[in-house]
Write a protein that holds these residues in place. Structure first.
Motif, short mmCIF file in Angstrom:
data_model
loop_
_atom_site.label_atom_id
_atom_site.label_comp_id
_atom_site.label_asym_id
_atom_site.label_seq_id
_atom_site.Cartn_x
_atom_site.Cartn_y
_atom_site.Cartn_z
N MET A 149 9.69 14.01 2.66
CA MET A 149 8.56 14.23 3.51
C MET A 149 8.64 14.77 4.98
O MET A 149 7.74 15.22 5.54
CB MET A 149 7.62 13.12 3.14
CG MET A 149 6.88 12.95 1.96
SD MET A 149 5.95 14.44 1.65
CE MET A 149 4.60 14.46 2.90
N SER A 151 5.85 -2.58 8.90
CA SER A 151 7.06 -2.39 8.57
C SER A 151 6.70 -1.32 7.11
O SER A 151 6.23 -1.46 6.44
CB SER A 151 7.44 -3.87 7.88
OG SER A 151 8.87 -3.33 7.18
N VAL A 152 7.38 -0.05 7.50
CA VAL A 152 7.05 0.82 6.42
C VAL A 152 8.68 1.48 6.03
O VAL A 152 9.49 1.52 6.41
CB VAL A 152 6.31 1.94 7.10
CG1 VAL A 152 7.09 2.65 8.17
CG2 VAL A 152 5.81 2.79 5.96
N LEU A 153 8.78 2.10 4.54
CA LEU A 153 9.68 2.96 4.01
C LEU A 153 8.92 4.09 3.92
O LEU A 153 8.02 4.41 3.23
CB LEU A 153 10.12 2.34 2.88
CG LEU A 153 11.14 3.40 1.97
CD1 LEU A 153 12.50 3.03 2.54
CD2 LEU A 153 11.33 3.20 0.54
N LEU A 154 9.80 5.17 4.54
CA LEU A 154 9.23 6.58 4.60
C LEU A 154 10.37 7.43 3.77
O LEU A 154 11.60 7.42 3.86
CB LEU A 154 9.19 6.99 5.89
CG LEU A 154 8.95 8.23 6.37
CD1 LEU A 154 7.48 8.75 5.89
CD2 LEU A 154 8.80 8.63 7.90
N ARG A 155 9.53 8.04 2.68
CA ARG A 155 10.25 8.94 1.88
C ARG A 155 10.99 10.25 2.66
O ARG A 155 10.26 10.92 3.33
CB ARG A 155 9.60 9.38 0.70
CG ARG A 155 10.40 10.22 -0.44
CD ARG A 155 9.57 10.62 -1.47
NE ARG A 155 10.21 11.12 -2.45
CZ ARG A 155 10.92 10.66 -3.47
NH1 ARG A 155 11.28 9.16 -3.51
NH2 ARG A 155 11.84 11.36 -4.37
N LEU A 182 0.75 0.67 10.32
CA LEU A 182 1.46 0.58 9.02
C LEU A 182 2.48 -0.70 9.16
O LEU A 182 2.88 -1.55 7.89
CB LEU A 182 2.33 1.82 8.82
CG LEU A 182 1.61 2.94 8.48
CD1 LEU A 182 2.42 4.27 8.09
CD2 LEU A 182 0.55 3.00 7.25
N LEU A 225 1.07 5.55 0.13
CA LEU A 225 0.35 6.90 0.38
C LEU A 225 0.98 7.85 -0.50
O LEU A 225 2.36 8.25 -0.40
CB LEU A 225 0.45 7.08 2.12
CG LEU A 225 -0.12 8.51 2.39
CD1 LEU A 225 -1.65 8.59 2.08
CD2 LEU A 225 0.19 8.91 3.88
N GLU A 256 1.08 -1.16 -0.04
CA GLU A 256 0.11 0.04 -0.29
C GLU A 256 0.81 1.23 -0.18
O GLU A 256 1.93 1.31 0.97
CB GLU A 256 -1.05 0.05 1.16
CG GLU A 256 -1.73 1.23 1.37
CD GLU A 256 -2.69 0.96 2.57
OE1 GLU A 256 -3.78 1.04 2.39
OE2 GLU A 256 -2.10 1.18 3.67
N ILE A 266 5.57 9.75 -3.59
CA ILE A 266 5.20 8.92 -2.84
C ILE A 266 5.70 9.52 -1.01
O ILE A 266 6.77 10.05 -1.11
CB ILE A 266 6.03 7.66 -2.84
CG1 ILE A 266 5.68 7.00 -4.01
CG2 ILE A 266 6.05 6.55 -1.62
CD1 ILE A 266 6.46 5.61 -4.44
N ILE A 267 4.80 9.29 -0.09
CA ILE A 267 5.11 9.54 1.16
C ILE A 267 5.50 8.13 1.86
O ILE A 267 6.71 8.24 2.32
CB ILE A 267 3.79 10.02 1.96
CG1 ILE A 267 3.42 11.37 1.45
CG2 ILE A 267 4.29 10.01 3.25
CD1 ILE A 267 2.15 11.68 1.99
N ASN A 268 4.71 7.37 1.70
CA ASN A 268 5.48 5.96 2.59
C ASN A 268 4.84 4.47 1.68
O ASN A 268 3.75 4.55 0.95
CB ASN A 268 5.08 6.13 4.09
CG ASN A 268 3.85 6.05 4.12
OD1 ASN A 268 2.91 5.34 3.85
ND2 ASN A 268 3.67 7.06 5.35
N ILE A 269 5.48 3.58 2.05
CA ILE A 269 5.29 2.21 1.19
C ILE A 269 5.34 1.22 2.53
O ILE A 269 6.19 1.29 3.12
CB ILE A 269 6.35 2.09 0.41
CG1 ILE A 269 6.43 3.03 -0.78
CG2 ILE A 269 5.96 0.58 -0.34
CD1 ILE A 269 7.81 2.66 -1.53
N ASN A 270 4.06 0.43 2.58
CA ASN A 270 3.94 -0.78 3.55
C ASN A 270 3.43 -1.69 3.02
O ASN A 270 2.75 -1.96 2.05
CB ASN A 270 3.43 -0.11 4.94
CG ASN A 270 1.89 0.08 4.60
OD1 ASN A 270 1.75 1.42 3.99
ND2 ASN A 270 1.26 -0.60 5.44
#
Lengths: 74, 74, 74, 74, 74, 74, 74
Positions: G66, G59-63, G57, E21, E19, E67-71
């Motif tokens: 941002m 496990s997340v990758l945050l850019r 969320l 955001l 997913e 992209i803000i974040n990917i999970n």
């Protein structure tokens, strides 16, 4: 087309009166004295016009990243 | 696909009348004279149209970072 | 994962009809002719749709920095 | 025109009182002490003016990317 | 910490449902097929959800700068 | 002027209490511990003030691209 | 001051619970697993809080682009 780069157009504006439209919708007029590849401009006798008023700036450095377009005033 | 780079399309617009949509929703029309890799454009006989009016700009340098798209007017 | 770069997906869209969502919420459809690493696109038979209307653009250069996503229309 | 780069204008502002218009519409005045190619500025005796008030900042580092234009106050 | 770079996390998402955001507050779900260092993503079976509706995109290229974040969706 | 680079001013702020104005109009105060050329800052005993409240952040890394200006609190 | 770079502060946050303020005013909390020079972050057990709700969320990758600031939660 690369033999005729768009920034060369600014050479024809040297010491001419130009009008610059900014991203904040303001306009600046002035006499074109210098530019660089980022479109930073040195103007003399500059005036800034916003929705409400006109302000005399005199000698001004204008940051290129704020510029939408530049045209000569004839 | 790299043999056919998208900016090559601009070569086919040389001396043609083009319409440019800007990020501030304004449109500029004019005759395409030069471009560079940042999409900075030199236009002649340019006119800018916003929500309220149309302004003659004549010879204009348009900053590439403000551009959404460019198409030929036929 | 680097053996399978995401931009390679665009090769599969060559001469296909694609839909592009822009940052200003407009959509552009057209036939994919060329792209570069900045996602600048050359489209043919392009049409732009905003909240109110649909405009025929024909042959268009679309600036990559305005793009959110690109998908094929099947 | 490249023999006369626009940033050279800032050399003539050294130790002079300048006014800077920022992208957030605020204005900063102060004595110009140093600049770099990103237009980061070191000002002394700086004051910031927004729509409502004037605040004394004293010695301040101003980020160049926030700047629209810089002019001398005479 | 540099032995464990954050983008390595994306390797664990290969062929998984993720997913994303976006800066415009929309969400995209899809199966992760490829990424690059700009976070451009190739997704399959993608769907985009905004405040009002859900749209099937199928095979999509998503621009990393949006992209803000990917999970992962488990 | 290049002998006196603006970022050198930050050296005089080492271990001093500084106030930082951010692009979102919030302010952060704290003790200056480290900076880099992007103006990323390490602050200790930091507090963030927005229109409504003041929040204790303690040890904080502040992203340079969010900064408008930095001044010492005396 | 260059001997003590601000990003070194993130090394002290390894495996600690951190709070991140984003440009869209949302907050993300999570356990810090990895970062890079663009401030891209890998977080575990992450939760995102906006004006209305809190979302798990995992496990997340945050850019990094941002992010406004990062602080440890003690």
């Amino acid at each position: 087309m690369y033999d005729n780069r768009p920034l060369n157009q600014l050479d024809t504006f040297e010491n001419k009166k130009v009008e610059i439209l900014l991203k904040n919708s303001n306009k600046i007029t002035g006499t074109m004295k210098a530019y660089d590849l980022n479109l930073n401009l040195h103007l003399e006798d500059a005036e800034e016009t916003d929705a409400e008023s006109k302000i005399k700036l005199g000698s001004v450095l204008l940051r290129g990243s704020m510029i939408i377009n530049i045209n000569e005033i004839k």
